[in-house]
Motif scaffolding. Structure first.
Motif, PDB file in Angstrom:
ATOM      1  N   GLU A 272       0.836  -1.207   0.000  1.00  0.00           N
ATOM      2  CA  GLU A 272       0.000   0.000   0.000  1.00  0.00           C
ATOM      3  C   GLU A 272       0.871   1.258   0.000  1.00  0.00           C
ATOM      4  O   GLU A 272       1.687   1.471   0.904  1.00  0.00           O
ATOM      5  CB  GLU A 272      -0.928  -0.003   1.207  1.00  0.00           C
ATOM      6  CG  GLU A 272      -2.025  -1.043   1.067  1.00  0.00           C
ATOM      7  CD  GLU A 272      -2.900  -1.186   2.296  1.00  0.00           C
ATOM      8  OE1 GLU A 272      -4.006  -1.746   2.165  1.00  0.00           O
ATOM      9  OE2 GLU A 272      -2.474  -0.764   3.382  1.00  0.00           O
ATOM     10  N   GLY A 273       0.712   2.065  -1.035  1.00  0.00           N
ATOM     11  CA  GLY A 273       1.469   3.294  -1.178  1.00  0.00           C
ATOM     12  C   GLY A 273       2.911   3.097  -1.601  1.00  0.00           C
ATOM     13  O   GLY A 273       3.676   4.059  -1.686  1.00  0.00           O
ATOM     14  N   ALA A 274       3.314   1.849  -1.875  1.00  0.00           N
ATOM     15  CA  ALA A 274       4.720   1.564  -2.153  1.00  0.00           C
ATOM     16  C   ALA A 274       5.154   2.129  -3.498  1.00  0.00           C
ATOM     17  O   ALA A 274       4.401   2.121  -4.474  1.00  0.00           O
ATOM     18  CB  ALA A 274       4.972   0.069  -2.118  1.00  0.00           C
ATOM     19  N   THR A 275       6.395   2.593  -3.528  1.00  0.00           N
ATOM     20  CA  THR A 275       7.008   3.010  -4.788  1.00  0.00           C
ATOM     21  C   THR A 275       8.273   2.215  -5.075  1.00  0.00           C
ATOM     22  O   THR A 275       8.804   2.275  -6.181  1.00  0.00           O
ATOM     23  CB  THR A 275       7.359   4.509  -4.764  1.00  0.00           C
ATOM     24  OG1 THR A 275       8.386   4.752  -3.789  1.00  0.00           O
ATOM     25  CG2 THR A 275       6.148   5.358  -4.423  1.00  0.00           C
ATOM     26  N   LYS A 276       8.763   1.461  -4.066  1.00  0.00           N
ATOM     27  CA  LYS A 276      10.014   0.721  -4.231  1.00  0.00           C
ATOM     28  C   LYS A 276       9.939  -0.605  -3.490  1.00  0.00           C
ATOM     29  O   LYS A 276       9.320  -0.710  -2.432  1.00  0.00           O
ATOM     30  CB  LYS A 276      11.197   1.522  -3.679  1.00  0.00           C
ATOM     31  CG  LYS A 276      11.389   2.882  -4.328  1.00  0.00           C
ATOM     32  CD  LYS A 276      12.467   3.680  -3.623  1.00  0.00           C
ATOM     33  CE  LYS A 276      12.548   5.087  -4.206  1.00  0.00           C
ATOM     34  NZ  LYS A 276      13.564   5.912  -3.514  1.00  0.00           N
ATOM     35  N   LEU A 277      10.603  -1.606  -4.051  1.00  0.00           N
ATOM     36  CA  LEU A 277      10.793  -2.888  -3.388  1.00  0.00           C
ATOM     37  C   LEU A 277      12.050  -2.794  -2.529  1.00  0.00           C
ATOM     38  O   LEU A 277      13.093  -2.315  -2.990  1.00  0.00           O
ATOM     39  CB  LEU A 277      10.955  -4.006  -4.416  1.00  0.00           C
ATOM     40  CG  LEU A 277      11.349  -5.385  -3.885  1.00  0.00           C
ATOM     41  CD1 LEU A 277      10.227  -5.989  -3.071  1.00  0.00           C
ATOM     42  CD2 LEU A 277      11.735  -6.315  -5.029  1.00  0.00           C
ATOM     43  N   LEU A 278      11.957  -3.218  -1.282  1.00  0.00           N
ATOM     44  CA  LEU A 278      13.091  -3.200  -0.349  1.00  0.00           C
ATOM     45  C   LEU A 278      13.440  -4.640   0.016  1.00  0.00           C
ATOM     46  O   LEU A 278      12.593  -5.396   0.485  1.00  0.00           O
ATOM     47  CB  LEU A 278      12.720  -2.407   0.906  1.00  0.00           C
ATOM     48  CG  LEU A 278      13.762  -2.333   2.027  1.00  0.00           C
ATOM     49  CD1 LEU A 278      15.076  -1.767   1.514  1.00  0.00           C
ATOM     50  CD2 LEU A 278      13.224  -1.487   3.179  1.00  0.00           C
ATOM     51  N   ARG A 279      14.710  -5.005  -0.226  1.00  0.00           N
ATOM     52  CA  ARG A 279      15.172  -6.368   0.050  1.00  0.00           C
ATOM     53  C   ARG A 279      16.346  -6.264   1.027  1.00  0.00           C
ATOM     54  O   ARG A 279      17.324  -5.568   0.747  1.00  0.00           O
ATOM     55  CB  ARG A 279      15.585  -7.040  -1.246  1.00  0.00           C
ATOM     56  CG  ARG A 279      15.963  -8.481  -1.175  1.00  0.00           C
ATOM     57  CD  ARG A 279      16.019  -9.117  -2.565  1.00  0.00           C
ATOM     58  NE  ARG A 279      16.324  -8.133  -3.595  1.00  0.00           N
ATOM     59  CZ  ARG A 279      15.691  -8.065  -4.779  1.00  0.00           C
ATOM     60  NH1 ARG A 279      14.735  -8.908  -5.077  1.00  0.00           N
ATOM     61  NH2 ARG A 279      16.046  -7.152  -5.662  1.00  0.00           N
TER      62      ARG A 279
END
Length: 400
Positions: A272-279
């Motif tokens: 929700e509201g994400a603009t980037k994948l964080l790993r």
């Protein structure tokens, strides 16, 4: 119930299709204002199954009922109601969930104990049975002719605040695996996460199926977090009907894990509201539990997530997140290293030009953070997303 194959409704030639022996239905049952909100996926022959569920103390009636049915490891069908979790609805909610299962079993001509139900959406509101039951009556009148939906149709019908449907396919031997999933918020699983179903025409024993699912969930869905909150409705199920014949259990487990990772990355990227994948990968840990715990503390940190969102090279926030694990007394600051992509930021303090490169790296669609603890050799990777004003907006206005 017999059917030779499933037809994918309105899909382009490249869209996924069901494995042999599976067919599906989607329709509008009045749970949301527009669009399909009820789905059914079923095998046209007996099947074996495995499933895992939320450990929330407020697990909804759908979870309680499905947990009971799944214990027989003979699930043959899954039905999902979108936009309404049917949680905290008392005895009425229990009766409504049971009635939905009864209706679906009747449509399919299978025992009620072979039907799993998923219900997802707003908590505390009864299901609108005044529109759902007439809908099932109409569907029953059409019979198998109504079952023309493909995986994308089902994935769309399952969506709540998702912005796009989530599907994945893999092959192993002569068999296929097809997965559908939904979920972009209330995602910090304590078993699996959200709703995810995998259907396969591979032939495996219930024990092999269960081992494959639990292994895959542990390294994929259980490593996913959007907002640290565990849903009351989390369900992951795997149904195998054996239509394509036996496959090697180890190869199947690998294919299933790869499919679940695919869905996990789709879920994280659509947070929700994400603009980037964080790993976040933590290595050099005492054991995998420590690696995963520290990685989760980083991926769940609002300060880390907002820094990633703003491409702010404030790498010290990662150290802060690691340091919250006060019970891990074997973690010594001098032995820890931190990298963003290929850029080392600790223990050697970055130069000004390094911070500029770090900011550029953090503007990418995917941001990787790697931590080495220096306490052992174990490793774990977890998945999440940035935290934006969009997340606040979605959840501040969720029921209004």
């Amino acid at each position: 119930m017999t059917h030779d194959h499933a037809v994918t409704r309105g899909a382009d030639p490249g869209a996924p299709t069901w494995p042999t022996g599976f067919l599906a239905y989607t329709g509008h049952g009045g749970l949301r204002e527009h669009g399909d909100d009820i789905s059914i996926v079923a095998s046209d022959r007996p099947a074996v199954s495995a499933a895992v569920f939320t450990r929330s103390l407020f697990a909804g009636p759908a979870v309680v009922l499905s947990r009971r049915n799944a214990a027989g490891r003979r699930l043959r069908a899954v039905t999902t109601l979108a936009q309404n979790a049917n949680v905290a609805t008392g005895r009425e909610g229990e009766r409504n969930a049971a009635e939905v299962v009864r209706r679906v079993a009747g449509i399919l001509g299978v025992p009620e104990g072979e039907v799993l139900i998923g219900s997802t959406g707003v908590i505390g509101r009864p299901l609108p049975m005044s529109t759902i039951l007439p809908h099932f009556d109409r569907t029953a009148g059409r019979g198998v002719a109504a079952f023309t939906a493909g995986p994308l149709d089902v994935a769309r019908a399952m969506m709540t605040t998702d912005t796009r449907p989530k599907t994945a396919t893999r092959t192993v031997g002569g068999a296929r695996l097809v997965g559908v999933a939904k979920g972009v918020g209330m995602l910090e699983p304590d078993m699996a996460t959200m709703l995810a179903y995998v259907f396969t025409d591979a032939e495996l024993s219930p024990d092999d199926l269960d081992a494959a699912l639990r292994g895959a969930v542990d390294r994929t869905f259980n490593c996913l977090s959007v907002d640290t909150d565990t849903s009351t409705s989390d369900t992951v199920a795997l149904i195998a009907n054996g239509a394509a014949g036996a496959v090697d259990p180890a190869l199947f487990a690998d294919a299933l894990a790869d499919l679940c990772l695919d869905l996990t990355l789709q879920l994280a990227g659509d947070g929700e509201g994400a603009t980037k994948l964080l790993r976040v990968t933590v290595g050099g840990a005492r054991d995998r539990a420590q690696a995963k715990r520290v990685a989760k503390s980083v991926v769940n940190s609002p300060l880390v997530k907002t820094a990633v969102h703003g491409a702010d090279p404030n790498w010290g926030r990662v150290l802060m997140a690691i340091g919250k694990n006060t019970g891990d007394t074997d973690i010594v600051p001098g032995a820890v290293t931190v990298r963003f992509g290929d850029i080392a930021v600790y223990p050697d303090e970055p130069e000004a030009d390094t911070l500029d490169r770090l900011a550029d790296l953090m503007r990418r669609d995917e941001v990787d953070i790697a931590v080495t603890l220096g306490t052992g050799t174990a490793e774990a990777t977890v998945y999440g997303c940035d935290l934006s004003a969009g997340y606040i907006r979605v959840n501040a206005d969720y029921t209004t």
